[in-house]
Design a protein around this motif. Sequence first.
Motif, PDB file in Angstrom:
ATOM      1  N   ASP A 155       0.931  -1.118  -0.107  1.00 45.25           N
ATOM      2  CA  ASP A 155       0.003  -0.145  -0.006  1.00 45.25           C
ATOM      3  C   ASP A 155       0.693   1.223   0.005  1.00 45.25           C
ATOM      4  O   ASP A 155       1.824   1.125   0.518  1.00 45.25           O
ATOM      5  CB  ASP A 155      -0.748  -0.117   1.176  1.00 45.25           C
ATOM      6  N   ASP A 156       0.458   2.238  -0.495  1.00 44.78           N
ATOM      7  CA  ASP A 156       1.204   3.489  -0.565  1.00 44.78           C
ATOM      8  C   ASP A 156       0.820   4.347   0.502  1.00 44.78           C
ATOM      9  O   ASP A 156       1.697   5.385   0.561  1.00 44.78           O
ATOM     10  CB  ASP A 156       0.850   4.186  -1.877  1.00 44.78           C
ATOM     11  N   GLU A 157      -0.362   4.330   1.299  1.00 45.78           N
ATOM     12  CA  GLU A 157      -0.516   5.101   2.461  1.00 45.78           C
ATOM     13  C   GLU A 157      -0.545   4.103   3.756  1.00 45.78           C
ATOM     14  O   GLU A 157      -1.645   3.425   3.937  1.00 45.78           O
ATOM     15  CB  GLU A 157      -2.101   5.617   2.149  1.00 45.78           C
ATOM     16  N   ILE A 158       0.430   4.302   4.438  1.00 45.43           N
ATOM     17  CA  ILE A 158       0.449   3.756   5.695  1.00 45.43           C
ATOM     18  C   ILE A 158       0.621   4.632   6.830  1.00 45.43           C
ATOM     19  O   ILE A 158       1.579   5.380   6.669  1.00 45.43           O
ATOM     20  CB  ILE A 158       1.687   2.441   5.605  1.00 45.43           C
ATOM     21  N   GLY A 159      -0.183   4.515   7.960  1.00 41.89           N
ATOM     22  CA  GLY A 159       0.151   5.548   8.883  1.00 41.89           C
ATOM     23  C   GLY A 159       1.344   5.437   9.653  1.00 41.89           C
ATOM     24  O   GLY A 159       1.869   4.232   9.895  1.00 41.89           O
ATOM     25  N   GLY A 160       1.471   6.401  10.683  1.00 41.72           N
ATOM     26  CA  GLY A 160       2.693   6.373  11.381  1.00 41.72           C
ATOM     27  C   GLY A 160       2.612   5.305  12.494  1.00 41.72           C
ATOM     28  O   GLY A 160       3.547   5.055  13.189  1.00 41.72           O
TER      29      GLY A 160
ATOM     30  N   THR B  26       3.202 -10.035  10.304  1.00 36.47           N
ATOM     31  CA  THR B  26       2.732  -9.076   9.559  1.00 36.47           C
ATOM     32  C   THR B  26       3.714  -8.053   8.966  1.00 36.47           C
ATOM     33  O   THR B  26       4.624  -7.588   9.612  1.00 36.47           O
ATOM     34  CB  THR B  26       1.832  -8.113  10.547  1.00 36.47           C
ATOM     35  N   LEU B  27       3.807  -8.009   7.537  1.00 36.34           N
ATOM     36  CA  LEU B  27       4.755  -7.159   7.055  1.00 36.34           C
ATOM     37  C   LEU B  27       3.994  -5.914   6.235  1.00 36.34           C
ATOM     38  O   LEU B  27       3.157  -6.550   5.222  1.00 36.34           O
ATOM     39  CB  LEU B  27       5.625  -7.944   5.897  1.00 36.34           C
ATOM     40  N   LEU B  28       4.505  -4.889   6.502  1.00 32.13           N
ATOM     41  CA  LEU B  28       3.932  -3.635   5.668  1.00 32.13           C
ATOM     42  C   LEU B  28       5.011  -3.493   4.788  1.00 32.13           C
ATOM     43  O   LEU B  28       6.223  -3.029   5.034  1.00 32.13           O
ATOM     44  CB  LEU B  28       3.611  -2.305   6.619  1.00 32.13           C
ATOM     45  N   VAL B  29       4.732  -3.242   3.506  1.00 29.00           N
ATOM     46  CA  VAL B  29       5.442  -2.548   2.316  1.00 29.00           C
ATOM     47  C   VAL B  29       5.135  -1.363   1.958  1.00 29.00           C
ATOM     48  O   VAL B  29       4.223  -1.567   0.829  1.00 29.00           O
ATOM     49  CB  VAL B  29       5.867  -3.799   1.227  1.00 29.00           C
TER      50      VAL B  29
END
Length: 376
Positions: free
Chosen positions: A149-154, A170-173
């Motif tokens: 996703d291009d929008e990941i919160g702080g 869980t991996l956020l890219v």
Amino acid sequence: MTDDPGRSAFERRSTPPGRGRPNADSRPVVAIDVDGVLNPDRPSTARALGYLPHHYDGPSPTGAQVTGVIWLHPQHGAWLRELADQGADLVWCTSWGQLANSWLALRLGLPTDLPVIDVGEGGGVRFGRQPKLGPLYRYTGQRPVVVLDDEIGGKDPDEATRRTAAGTPTLLVPIDPGIGLQRAHIDQVATWLRSLPARAEVHHPPRRPATRTRHGGLEPRVKPAGGIHASGAHPGAPWSDRVVPAPEPEHGVDEEPTERLSVGDPVLRKSRLLSRQCDTCVFRPGNLMQLSGGRLRDLVNQTLRDESFIICHETLPYAGPANNAVKPAICRGFADRYSTQALQVIERLFGFVEVDPPTITKSPESDGTVADETRH
């Protein structure tokens, strides 16, 4: 229903939980956004990177007729299929909804029946969080999950770390929306998938004893710090035993009340959150509440351990004679600085309603101390 042996391995892996396999399946999930990930937002850069323009003329996710150009890369479909070949299930997590299957998938060479997470109109970051992650995590349960996703919160990376530590990898890219999905992102995910155990253990956290409320919901009955029972967004909220009232001044209260507090609005079924910090917020500089040394630190640490939140002291029933117009509400100073399980659950399942804090007027004979202030 059983899997059709004539279907491809990729199609069988793409079957949603509950269709052709048990819900407890531990296969990893790769959640795919569209705009900013598969469809970059800089046409000049997109063309230079090999994206091709596709004219779209049809309904938007909300049903309105729209016309425009969608930039898609001819290799993205093949790259995503590589992740499926490693044992991951691809799902759409985008405001495009079913249009991702009916319009995008054909042009990318992906199956047209991939699961679609219902994120509404989605998009954007609120309170430091990506709202789409709530329904995604509910869908995946305790399965490993990757988010493209291009929008990941702080605050989202901290939650991903907590989920991983609790047994749900869980991996956020994060994707640069100007260039979209790149080969390096696929390689990162592929490496992460290879690092997963062959079959992840399903972790079931211990449940606390609960009692049946008069509303029919299950609600733990534990007295929080301060001697006050409190509750969250609605009757039966699971965090209702862990809400901490903000402290009064050391000399402010002789005897603490024992009534049950609730920040839930029974009509809107949302939780009250102050629209801004109150005038004497314990998080403002200057120790306006005259707290003893270390008391605020202890209060915050206790609240974080309990995964709870703080109720603003100005909204408590005993805060002042003119306080009846403002019902208990979550402290804005705390909510802007910290993220806890209770706040996350409220935001994703129920939502907040913002209310203004009480205004404080000094009496004519006031000497400037908190005790001389009236709230209304």
